[in-house]
Design a protein around this motif. Structure first.
Motif, PDB file in Angstrom:
ATOM      1  N   TYR A 295       6.359 -60.591  44.445  1.00  0.00           N
ATOM      2  CA  TYR A 295       5.385 -59.999  43.514  1.00  0.00           C
ATOM      3  C   TYR A 295       6.088 -59.021  42.573  1.00  0.00           C
ATOM      4  CZ  TYR A 295       1.448 -56.978  42.103  1.00  0.00           C
ATOM      5  OH  TYR A 295       0.547 -56.241  41.384  1.00  0.00           O
TER       6      TYR A 295
ATOM      7  N   GLN B 138       6.292 -59.336  38.592  1.00  0.00           N
ATOM      8  CA  GLN B 138       5.591 -58.288  37.851  1.00  0.00           C
ATOM      9  C   GLN B 138       6.530 -57.588  36.878  1.00  0.00           C
ATOM     10  OE1 GLN B 138       4.789 -54.644  40.044  1.00  0.00           O
ATOM     11  NE2 GLN B 138       2.707 -54.583  39.218  1.00  0.00           N
TER      12      GLN B 138
ATOM     13  N   THR C 287      -1.512 -57.401  36.345  1.00  0.00           N
ATOM     14  CA  THR C 287      -1.175 -57.301  37.775  1.00  0.00           C
ATOM     15  C   THR C 287      -1.920 -56.145  38.441  1.00  0.00           C
ATOM     16  OG1 THR C 287       0.771 -55.872  37.453  1.00  0.00           O
ATOM     17  CG2 THR C 287       1.141 -58.257  37.363  1.00  0.00           C
TER      18      THR C 287
END
Lengths: 141, 141, 141
Positions: B18, B22, B37
């Motif tokens: 993630y 991101q 996000t």
């Protein structure tokens, strides 16, 4: 609660360790060991404006030639990869992206951050199930 | 010997990926993608002395305004996260901590380490099961 | 497709989080907390030419003495580990290798990369099943 790990997650862990071992070889000057992480028909683009090296033998020759410029220089380099992301590629291959911070070290001087790159890899399985680079493109910002 | 992976370990792996995705969005200038996000009611404190941006729309507006100062500057930034740790938070949320090295790159000059920060996140699951930031506080040393 | 995670992979994940927590303790000045990550008979070689500190108590005393030089200095250090690799060691122990980038921060000045090292650890399980360092050797390039 426990869950089975997905093949994707397992592969992600493998990639992290693969990068650690692969780049330690390069940083320790084991050029043949680094070239051996590529497939026989692998391709490696490491420097802007320099044509990519092709085949494992070609990659090794290119690395040996490229590192000749460092021969008289007691510099050591360390490649710190981070921000690894993986995705499905073509033909069952895997694409992997990582940030790389290249730190140059010379005796008696402070470490120098020489480059911050994005590494774009296509990884495949060899006959033994291990990972290898089918290609690597190093993108300088 | 094989073991089932715990949800904690699975989540840890998810957080690593993630963060990679991101921050690549942010570093590639995709401010809307980065703002997405965060949860709709997300909160982002990125600069000491600047009030936190609130709501996804507010975070995007704040980022657009903040990045205006870089408009005439060919600088590119890369956020290298490391030392990720996770823990259980309130209400089923997750707290995550990471070190971030912010490297600034300008054509023709050596990379510059601009900041070393500690990032404090509260992460939650969205309706699709993916991770999102409910909040992020960037702490400068 | 899902697979059970191997103990090796599970351990790898544990090591990543162990390092994050261990080094945050040190970077936050919690010398006792850092020393407690070593076994009672642990050994820590952190500086070339300085004999290794031995036993948990000895490690703490050595750290307290070593950090005295920083007392009048508002410097903060951050240890960014990356490129973690693990392998089986002797007697059920685990060997782990990581790159470490040591960043020094002083108020009002740019961050400074002070060192890039290779950390060589022997890790073992304590009675609770958690990881501890039986030894750590920090190798400066």
């Amino acid at each position: 609660m426990t869950l089975p790990i997905s093949t994707r997650e397992q592969t992600y862990l493998e990639v992290l360790q693969y990068y650690a071992r692969q780049m330690q070889r390069l940083d320790d000057g084991d050029l043949a060991g680094y070239a051996a992480t590529f497939t026989e028909d692998g391709e490696f683009s490491h420097t802007p404006g320099r044509p990519p090296a092709r085949t494992r033998t070609g990659i090794l020759e290119d690395l040996v030639e490229f590192h000749r410029r460092f021969e008289a220089d007691p510099m050591r380099r360390r490649h710190h990869f981070s921000m690894v992301d993986i995705d499905d590629g073509d033909d069952g291959s895997l694409t992997a992206t990582a940030y790389a911070l290249v730190v140059a070290l010379r005796p008696g001087t402070a470490p120098e951050v020489r480059a911050s790159c994005v590494v774009h890899d296509v990884l495949v399985r060899d006959a033994d199930g291990g990972l290898r680079n089918r290609s690597r493109v190093v993108q300088y910002d």
